[in-house]
Design a protein around this motif. Structure first.
Motif, short mmCIF file in Angstrom:
data_model
loop_
_atom_site.label_atom_id
_atom_site.label_comp_id
_atom_site.label_asym_id
_atom_site.label_seq_id
_atom_site.Cartn_x
_atom_site.Cartn_y
_atom_site.Cartn_z
N ILE A 210 0.88 -1.18 0.00
CA ILE A 210 0.00 0.00 0.00
C ILE A 210 0.91 1.22 0.00
CG2 ILE A 210 -1.93 1.15 1.13
CD1 ILE A 210 -2.55 -1.59 -0.09
N SER A 211 1.31 1.57 -1.20
CA SER A 211 2.30 2.62 -1.44
C SER A 211 1.62 3.96 -1.63
CB SER A 211 3.10 2.27 -2.70
OG SER A 211 2.19 2.20 -3.82
N ARG A 212 2.43 4.98 -1.79
CA ARG A 212 1.91 6.33 -2.05
C ARG A 212 1.03 6.32 -3.31
NH1 ARG A 212 3.54 10.91 0.11
NH2 ARG A 212 5.35 9.81 1.00
N GLU A 213 1.49 5.62 -4.33
CA GLU A 213 0.73 5.58 -5.59
C GLU A 213 -0.61 4.87 -5.41
OE1 GLU A 213 4.82 6.44 -6.13
OE2 GLU A 213 3.92 4.65 -5.21
N ARG A 214 -0.62 3.79 -4.65
CA ARG A 214 -1.89 3.07 -4.46
C ARG A 214 -2.82 3.84 -3.53
NH1 ARG A 214 1.26 -2.22 -5.00
NH2 ARG A 214 0.75 -2.76 -7.15
N ILE A 215 -2.30 4.51 -2.54
CA ILE A 215 -3.15 5.34 -1.68
C ILE A 215 -3.80 6.44 -2.52
CG2 ILE A 215 -3.14 6.98 0.24
CD1 ILE A 215 -1.01 5.18 1.57
N ALA A 216 -3.05 6.98 -3.47
CA ALA A 216 -3.59 8.02 -4.34
C ALA A 216 -4.73 7.50 -5.22
CB ALA A 216 -2.49 8.60 -5.23
N ARG A 217 -4.77 6.19 -5.46
CA ARG A 217 -5.84 5.59 -6.27
C ARG A 217 -7.12 5.36 -5.46
NH1 ARG A 217 -4.24 2.35 -10.94
NH2 ARG A 217 -2.01 2.59 -11.38
N MET A 218 -7.05 5.42 -4.14
CA MET A 218 -8.20 5.10 -3.31
C MET A 218 -9.30 6.15 -3.46
SD MET A 218 -6.12 3.85 0.12
CE MET A 218 -7.58 3.83 1.16
N LYS A 219 -10.54 5.73 -3.22
CA LYS A 219 -11.66 6.66 -3.22
C LYS A 219 -11.48 7.70 -2.12
CE LYS A 219 -15.15 3.35 -4.89
NZ LYS A 219 -16.46 2.71 -4.57
N PRO A 220 -12.02 8.90 -2.30
CA PRO A 220 -11.83 9.96 -1.30
C PRO A 220 -12.35 9.61 0.09
CG PRO A 220 -12.67 10.87 -3.34
CD PRO A 220 -12.73 9.39 -3.50
N ASN A 221 -13.37 8.75 0.17
CA ASN A 221 -13.93 8.38 1.47
C ASN A 221 -13.56 6.95 1.89
OD1 ASN A 221 -15.30 10.84 1.96
ND2 ASN A 221 -16.91 10.22 0.53
N ALA A 222 -12.61 6.36 1.19
CA ALA A 222 -12.27 4.96 1.46
C ALA A 222 -11.64 4.80 2.84
CB ALA A 222 -11.31 4.44 0.40
N LEU A 223 -11.85 3.63 3.42
CA LEU A 223 -11.25 3.27 4.70
C LEU A 223 -10.20 2.19 4.49
CD1 LEU A 223 -14.54 2.90 6.81
CD2 LEU A 223 -13.13 4.96 6.49
N LEU A 224 -9.11 2.27 5.23
CA LEU A 224 -8.05 1.26 5.18
C LEU A 224 -7.97 0.57 6.52
CD1 LEU A 224 -5.65 0.00 3.59
CD2 LEU A 224 -4.19 1.73 4.66
N ILE A 225 -8.07 -0.76 6.52
CA ILE A 225 -7.98 -1.55 7.75
C ILE A 225 -6.80 -2.50 7.60
CG2 ILE A 225 -9.15 -3.24 9.23
CD1 ILE A 225 -11.81 -2.07 8.25
N ASN A 226 -5.86 -2.43 8.53
CA ASN A 226 -4.67 -3.29 8.45
C ASN A 226 -4.62 -4.23 9.64
OD1 ASN A 226 -2.29 -4.50 7.79
ND2 ASN A 226 -0.99 -2.71 8.17
N VAL A 227 -4.82 -5.52 9.38
CA VAL A 227 -4.66 -6.57 10.39
C VAL A 227 -3.60 -7.57 9.94
CG1 VAL A 227 -6.96 -6.36 11.43
CG2 VAL A 227 -6.66 -7.82 9.41
N SER A 228 -2.74 -7.15 9.02
CA SER A 228 -1.70 -8.05 8.52
C SER A 228 -0.39 -7.77 9.25
CB SER A 228 -1.55 -7.90 7.00
OG SER A 228 -1.21 -6.57 6.64
N ARG A 229 0.47 -6.94 8.67
CA ARG A 229 1.70 -6.52 9.30
C ARG A 229 1.95 -5.06 8.93
NH1 ARG A 229 0.87 -10.21 12.06
NH2 ARG A 229 2.23 -11.96 12.64
N GLY A 230 2.57 -4.31 9.83
CA GLY A 230 2.76 -2.89 9.63
C GLY A 230 3.47 -2.51 8.35
#
Length: 326
Positions: A210-230
């Motif tokens: 989940i890089s800068r480029e992929r975060i930029a592709r996310m919807k403006p109201n999207a939520l990110l949940i991380n239960v994998s590894r930091g």
């Protein structure tokens, strides 16, 4: 008497299982020097904290390192294999606990729970109630799951069948998609999801996924949940996106450096839920993980191979070290 070293206390049922097999010792500290010293005469190590590679070089009696859980990133598998030590884990037993946590934090973010609770307590009924006008339902949204192992499948099942979410996933495996789950590429998933859930293991391929480029592709109201590894997430890029209001929020249970320092920027966002790496920890899951790890330890001490052996290439070396092992 055989020594079973555990980095942490075990569930009472697991402790009872090991009672007749040897002496259970709990590590007095979790730093590399202490763990290495206390493992010197151990036959089994049960792992809930990172093990230093040097531990395996000095532990002549060590037969197995058994992960109390699924993720193997706490065990230096190459060092264990080189030393002729079996590596095993207890997969899938906390999947339900993690999946329930995912739904819990998704709902909390969508219902603005942190802000509502804070303002209700500080400023009264109407101040808390005002947040309701900006809340949202889960039903009908698209949840994208990155990693479709036991946790990802459990999340997808609850999301689709319990909350009527549209579920899409990306995975490196070629297994058939579960019912009501569609497969997409990671970039398409990031673009189309309202809620992105990271359930993947940490590998060289997923580090910084989940890089800068992929975060930029996310919807403006999207939520990110991380239960994998930091390290799956680029922290600097996520913090920047949160500061700029570029995404809707995040729920983070794992971090590149743990414990997370109290001054970390994540604590400063109303739309971020921080939990201390506890998504998979419930009384029930701790019992299942402890019993599973104890069961694998008992097999090894009975000169058998563990059910969930993760470095099968070690078997020949291991049998040279312990010739009576099956």
């Amino acid at each position: 008497m055989r020594k079973i070293l555990s980095t942490h206390p075990l569930h009472p049922r697991a402790t009872a299982m090991l009672g007749g097999a040897g002496r259970l010792a709990i590590a007095t500290a979790l730093d590399a020097r202490t763990l290495t010293a206390e493992a010197t005469d151990a036959d089994i190590v049960i792992v809930r904290a990172p093990l230093p590679p040097d531990l395996f070089a000095g532990a002549a009696n060590l037969r197995a390192a058994i992960r109390h859980g699924a993720g193997l990133d706490m065990i230096p598998v190459d060092a264990a294999t080189a030393a002729g030590v079996l590596v095993a884990n207890v997969p899938a037993v906390n999947a339900r606990s993690v999946a329930e946590h995912v739904m819990f934090v998704a709902l909390a973010l969508l219902r603005r729970f942190r802000m509502m609770d804070r303002d209700l307590r500080a400023n009264g009924w109407l101040a808390g109630r005002e947040h309701a006008n900006s809340t949202s339902e889960l039903a009908g949204k698209t949840m994208g799951i990155v990693g479709l192992g036991a946790v990802g499948q459990a999340v997808g099942h609850i999301a689709a069948h319990g909350f009527d979410l549209n579920v899409i996933a990306t995975t490196r495996s070629l297994r058939p998609a579960p019912e009501r789950v569609g497969f997409l590429s990671i970039d398409a998933l990031v673009e189309q999801s309202d809620i992105i859930v990271l359930c993947c293991p940490l590998t060289e391929e997923t580090r910084g996924l989940i890089s800068r480029e992929r975060i930029a592709r996310m919807k403006p109201n999207a939520l990110l949940i991380n239960v994998s590894r930091g390290p799956v997430v680029d922290d600097d890029a996520l913090i920047e996106a949160l500061r700029n209001g570029r995404i809707g929020g995040a729920a983070l249970d794992v971090f590149a450096s743990q414990p997370l320092p109290p001054t970390h920027p994540y604590f400063g966002f109303d739309n971020v839920i921080v939990t201390p790496h506890m998504a998979g920890i419930t009384e029930e899951s701790m019992m299942r993980m402890g019993v599973g790890a104890a069961g694998e330890a008992l097999l090894v001490l009975a000169n058998k191979l563990p059910v969930n052996l993760r470095n099968p290439e070690v078997i020949e070396h291991y049998r040279r070290r312990f010739p009576t092992s099956d």
